[in-house]
Each structure stands twice: as structure tokens, then as C-alpha cells.
Design an enzyme around this catalytic site. Sequence first.
Site: not given
Ligand code: IPE
Ligand code: IPE
Ligand code: MG
Length: 252
Positions: A30-31, A34, A47, A75-76, A141, A206, A217
Amino acid sequence: MSASVQPETGRDAPVTAGGALPSHIAFIMDGNGRWARSRGLPVLAGHRAGAEAVRRCVRAAVAHGVRYVTLYAFSSENWRRGPREVGDLTNLLRYYLRHKVAELHAQGVRLRLIGELGRFEPSLREEMDRAEALTRGNTRLTLVLALSYGGRADILQAARRMAEAAVRGEISLSAIDETMIAGLLQTGDTPDPDLVVRTSGERRLSNFLLWQSAYAELAFLDVLWPDFTEQHFARLLDDYAGRERRFGGRNA
Ligand code: IPE
Ligand code: IPE
Ligand code: MG
């Protein structure tokens, strides 16, 4: 199959990670958004940088001898992001499947894809099949990529298959147990994750591996996924080695 989560220990025996290497680490990557926003860049740049972090993560897993890594890539619920971002993500995926799977293959990585893959277009599914077929025989792996994956949907499809089998009289209700459910999940042939990691400072699952993470963990890192490095990976292993896993037993 779930040996890593339900070790055969005495009733009161503590189970300590005790210097052990996790055999399966699952990442909620995630992130990316941002990371891009903080640089004044389009989300796609985040990305793209995130995909490079995946390569570092895989190299680190191979170097340390971790046997399974699962990556939550889409994610879904991520379909809600709209056609533009979804299109960018699927194009990026297509590029990596076409051009970077050889690199995985050379490292001895077996690629597996889970999720509602039928929601992606047929040409992309062909690329997925090709990548899985190419790497099928590798053993160093196993890299599981979760795409259009949801933990609830995974449990639901397993429940439906058991209900259908019961209605057809192929299984009795008493045959339904945790082992059967675990085996019918899309992750049926991988051990449960020992460690679930989420980057970006968010502290939630999520809808990721809900059944499988029952005794995992958890580690939450304040780093944004595109900034994830081999050093972060090594630190996760150190942190894990110091944890005490009790699985409901007595503490040491
Ligand atoms: C969770 O991240 C899904 C993935 C990392 C693929 P999201 O950014 O979609 O999750 P929420 O919406 O903040 O919970
Ligand atoms: C995670 O990064 C990747 C996917 C969910 C595809 P995000 O796109 O959710 O990044 P933030 O949460 O907006 O920073
Ligand atoms: Mg996110």
C-alpha cells in the site's frame, strides 16, 4: 498444509519463532498513490515505482530463502477506482507478465495467480496462463500474486463448492471441516502466512487472506510501498525471529 499455523505441540507448550525464518510472508503493498502525490506525479508513476519494489522484494525473498511470498496487488474492491486507474494497472501487469517473467524464471520462482481472474480480459488471462505455465516447475520461491482478490469472496466460493458437493450427495456434512475449507480456498496449495505485512502506515487487512491469516504475525511499516527495499525485508525477518507464537498455548 496449515502446519505452519497449527503445529503439533503439547497443550501447554509455547511456540516461539525463536530465530526461525517465516516460510510464507504476505504483503499488502500500500502507498503507491501517496508516493506519487507527494512528488506531484500521476498515480501511474506510483504504481510503476511499486512494481520495481516488487522486484526488490522478490530478490530479497530468494536471497533469504523464504519459500512463499504472496502479494496483494489488486483487491476485489479496487475495481471501484474507475476505468483509468484500472486500465493503467492492467497495462502495467501486462507489461510485467510479458517482459519480466523471464527474470522470475531465471531466479527459480514459480508464479501463481489467485483472485477472480475471470474479471480480467481474455488476452490478459492468456498472459497469466503463459507465465504460470513457464514457471510451474520452479521450486525456490512460490510467488502468489493476488489480483481482484477478496478474502470474503474466497471463503464464499469454497462454501459454495462444498454446498454443491453436499447437495449432489458427494460429501456428507460431517466431512466438512477446517482442512476441507482450507483446501478449497484459492491458496489451498500454499501454507498459511506466518507474517502479514502492510506498508504505508495503514493498520487494516482490507479483505486480504481472512481465513489464512488467523494466526499470522502482523507487521505494519510506515514506509510507502514504492520505497520498500531489501533492507526493510531483512528487518522484517529480524523482527519476526524475535516474536513468540503461542497459537493459544501457554506463554514461555
Ligand atoms: C489494499 O489497499 C489492496 C491492495 C494493496 C492491493 P487499498 O488501498 O485498496 O485499501 P484501503 O481501501 O485503503 O483499505
Ligand atoms: C496500493 O497503493 C496499490 C493498489 C491498491 C493497487 P494505493 O494505490 O492504494 O496507494 P494509496 O493508498 O493511495 O497511497
Ligand atoms: Mg491504498
